[in-house]
Each structure stands twice: as C-alpha cells, then as structure tokens.
Design a protein around this motif. Sequence first.
Motif, PDB file in Angstrom:
ATOM      1  N   LEU A 156      36.463  78.299  54.874  1.00 52.23           N
ATOM      2  CA  LEU A 156      36.492  77.034  54.125  1.00 52.23           C
ATOM      3  C   LEU A 156      37.167  75.941  54.944  1.00 52.23           C
ATOM      4  CD1 LEU A 156      37.448  78.235  50.521  1.00 52.23           C
ATOM      5  CD2 LEU A 156      35.192  77.539  51.342  1.00 52.23           C
ATOM      6  N   THR A 157      38.275  76.283  55.590  1.00 51.80           N
ATOM      7  CA  THR A 157      38.999  75.302  56.405  1.00 51.80           C
ATOM      8  C   THR A 157      38.165  74.865  57.602  1.00 51.80           C
ATOM      9  OG1 THR A 157      41.126  76.264  55.740  1.00 51.80           O
ATOM     10  CG2 THR A 157      41.103  74.889  57.727  1.00 51.80           C
ATOM     11  N   ALA A 158      37.535  75.820  58.281  1.00 55.93           N
ATOM     12  CA  ALA A 158      36.710  75.492  59.446  1.00 55.93           C
ATOM     13  C   ALA A 158      35.537  74.610  59.046  1.00 55.93           C
ATOM     14  CB  ALA A 158      36.213  76.774  60.110  1.00 55.93           C
ATOM     15  N   ALA A 159      34.906  74.912  57.908  1.00 56.08           N
ATOM     16  CA  ALA A 159      33.773  74.115  57.454  1.00 56.08           C
ATOM     17  C   ALA A 159      34.206  72.697  57.124  1.00 56.08           C
ATOM     18  CB  ALA A 159      33.122  74.763  56.234  1.00 56.08           C
ATOM     19  N   LYS A 195      33.800  60.974  48.478  1.00 56.09           N
ATOM     20  CA  LYS A 195      34.229  61.955  47.469  1.00 56.09           C
ATOM     21  C   LYS A 195      33.185  63.043  47.285  1.00 56.09           C
ATOM     22  CE  LYS A 195      35.497  62.569  42.639  1.00 56.09           C
ATOM     23  NZ  LYS A 195      35.812  61.927  41.344  1.00 56.09           N
ATOM     24  N   ALA A 196      31.944  62.663  47.141  1.00 58.82           N
ATOM     25  CA  ALA A 196      30.890  63.652  46.963  1.00 58.82           C
ATOM     26  C   ALA A 196      30.739  64.521  48.211  1.00 58.82           C
ATOM     27  CB  ALA A 196      29.581  62.971  46.621  1.00 58.82           C
ATOM     28  N   TYR A 197      30.812  63.884  49.375  1.00 54.96           N
ATOM     29  CA  TYR A 197      30.628  64.612  50.630  1.00 54.96           C
ATOM     30  C   TYR A 197      31.745  65.620  50.865  1.00 54.96           C
ATOM     31  CZ  TYR A 197      30.149  65.377  55.680  1.00 54.96           C
ATOM     32  OH  TYR A 197      30.014  65.945  56.924  1.00 54.96           O
ATOM     33  N   VAL A 198      32.991  65.206  50.639  1.00 53.42           N
ATOM     34  CA  VAL A 198      34.138  66.078  50.920  1.00 53.42           C
ATOM     35  C   VAL A 198      34.456  66.987  49.740  1.00 53.42           C
ATOM     36  CG1 VAL A 198      36.615  66.126  51.418  1.00 53.42           C
ATOM     37  CG2 VAL A 198      35.141  64.494  52.591  1.00 53.42           C
ATOM     38  N   GLY A 199      34.688  66.382  48.562  1.00 54.49           N
ATOM     39  CA  GLY A 199      35.102  67.163  47.408  1.00 54.49           C
ATOM     40  C   GLY A 199      34.050  68.138  46.938  1.00 54.49           C
ATOM     41  N   ASP A 200      32.819  67.665  46.786  1.00 59.25           N
ATOM     42  CA  ASP A 200      31.747  68.552  46.324  1.00 59.25           C
ATOM     43  C   ASP A 200      31.468  69.654  47.331  1.00 59.25           C
ATOM     44  OD1 ASP A 200      31.593  66.957  44.133  1.00 59.25           O
ATOM     45  OD2 ASP A 200      29.572  66.216  44.497  1.00 59.25           O
ATOM     46  N   ALA A 201      31.555  69.320  48.618  1.00 62.15           N
ATOM     47  CA  ALA A 201      31.235  70.313  49.638  1.00 62.15           C
ATOM     48  C   ALA A 201      32.258  71.444  49.655  1.00 62.15           C
ATOM     49  CB  ALA A 201      31.161  69.652  51.009  1.00 62.15           C
ATOM     50  N   VAL A 202      33.546  71.123  49.491  1.00 62.64           N
ATOM     51  CA  VAL A 202      34.563  72.170  49.437  1.00 62.64           C
ATOM     52  C   VAL A 202      34.304  73.085  48.248  1.00 62.64           C
ATOM     53  CG1 VAL A 202      37.017  72.628  49.052  1.00 62.64           C
ATOM     54  CG2 VAL A 202      36.324  70.830  50.647  1.00 62.64           C
ATOM     55  N   THR A 203      34.002  72.475  47.106  1.00 64.64           N
ATOM     56  CA  THR A 203      33.696  73.262  45.911  1.00 64.64           C
ATOM     57  C   THR A 203      32.462  74.129  46.115  1.00 64.64           C
ATOM     58  OG1 THR A 203      34.665  71.551  44.495  1.00 64.64           O
ATOM     59  CG2 THR A 203      33.182  73.130  43.448  1.00 64.64           C
ATOM     60  N   ASP A 204      31.422  73.545  46.700  1.00 66.19           N
ATOM     61  CA  ASP A 204      30.187  74.299  46.936  1.00 66.19           C
ATOM     62  C   ASP A 204      30.425  75.475  47.876  1.00 66.19           C
ATOM     63  OD1 ASP A 204      28.843  72.591  45.287  1.00 66.19           O
ATOM     64  OD2 ASP A 204      27.852  71.465  46.879  1.00 66.19           O
TER      65      ASP A 204
END
Length: 218
Positions: A203-206, A100-109
């Motif tokens: 964002l999608t590519a990242a 969750k932190a890796y995926v969710g936080d990273a998209v937000t960041d």
Amino acid sequence: MPAPDPAPGRAVVDLLGLVAFGELLAFERMAADARLAPDVRRRAALSEMAAAEIGNYRRLADRLTALGVLPDDAMAPYVAPLQAYHDSTEPRDWAEAVTKAYVGDAVTDDFVREIAAGLDEPDRRLVLDVVHDSTYADFAVAEIRAAIAADPKVAGRLSMWARRLVGEALSQAGRVAAADRGALTALIAGSDRVDVQELFRRLTAAHTTRMAAAGLNN
C-alpha cells in the motif's frame, strides 16, 4: 423466485456492505464535485463517472439481497465513519477535488483489493470488478498535472493536501475497524493469501508511485 444463496460468512457481508456504501458516497461526491469543474467537458466527464459508481452500488446491493441480507443493514456500520472522513476532507476547488479522488479513493481501493484476496468466488470477482479502474486515475493525473503546469506553486499545496488525505484515510480505517468489530481484520489476519506486513508495504509503495505519477511530493 429463486431461493437466497446459503448464509454467507459475516466478513463477506461486511466487506460487501463497506464497498457498497463507498460506491454510494463516491457517486454523491463525484456528482457534487462536477460542479467545481472549470468547463462543461470536465463536468460531463465527472458526471459520467458518477453514473458508473451508482451502477456499481446496484450490483453490490443486488448481491447482498441474493445472500438474504438487507443492503441497508450491511452498510449501516460504515455510514458514520465514512461520512466523517468525507466531511472532514471537503475540497475547496477543482484541483483539490480530483486530488482527493486520486489519492484517497486509490488508497481505499488498494486496501479493498487486498482484502478481496481472502474471499471466495463470486464475491471476490464482484469486489474486484467494482473498485475503480484506471479511467478516473488517468483523468485525475492529467488534471493535476495541468493545474501544476498552469501554476507550479500548486504542487506544494496539493502535496500537503494529499498527505492530509492519507492521514485521514488511515484514521478512517481505524474507525471502520472499530465499527466493524473486527470481522474485516479477521478476514485479513486469518487468510493465508494476505500477509499483513506485506500488505502495508505494498500500500505504501503504491501510494509513493501514485504521488510521483501526478507530479506531487510524497
């Protein structure tokens, strides 16, 4: 006592308020997730990262105060949508917590970094300084890969979990925009430094790259 800085634009205050409340929630969540850690070493590592989050929150709150804005007021529009996102994506175990932190936080960041491109200094530098660096991402990737190595079937479950998180994160973005009444959207659309279509492509590519790095299927 020094006089407050000149009155800031609303979008600046809104972005600082959004990031500030995100940092506060990150502290709370990491501190809680540390209890899911399988050993003391991991528990301590996550607790140290939580401490960094509250330090980031303080920097943002101090900046809002310097701008003559109460931090509580700046954060208020985002409390309900951000809390709803985290309440609806409560991890069941350690592997889900780090995913969750890796995926969710990273998209937000990634999204916040892109918006920050439309800010002037010193606010742009402050936002870029406080969004998560690679320390937690490297830690999370190692934990996810270790979980998959121990039980390859975990990869499928975590991949589905990650897809759900991205969907919830996109819904969260819509709720934030509604709560914000458009100031952040205007900051993106009105800046000659941010192209909206290119923004979402990046964002999608990242996200795709991030999933592959962790051994997960996009």
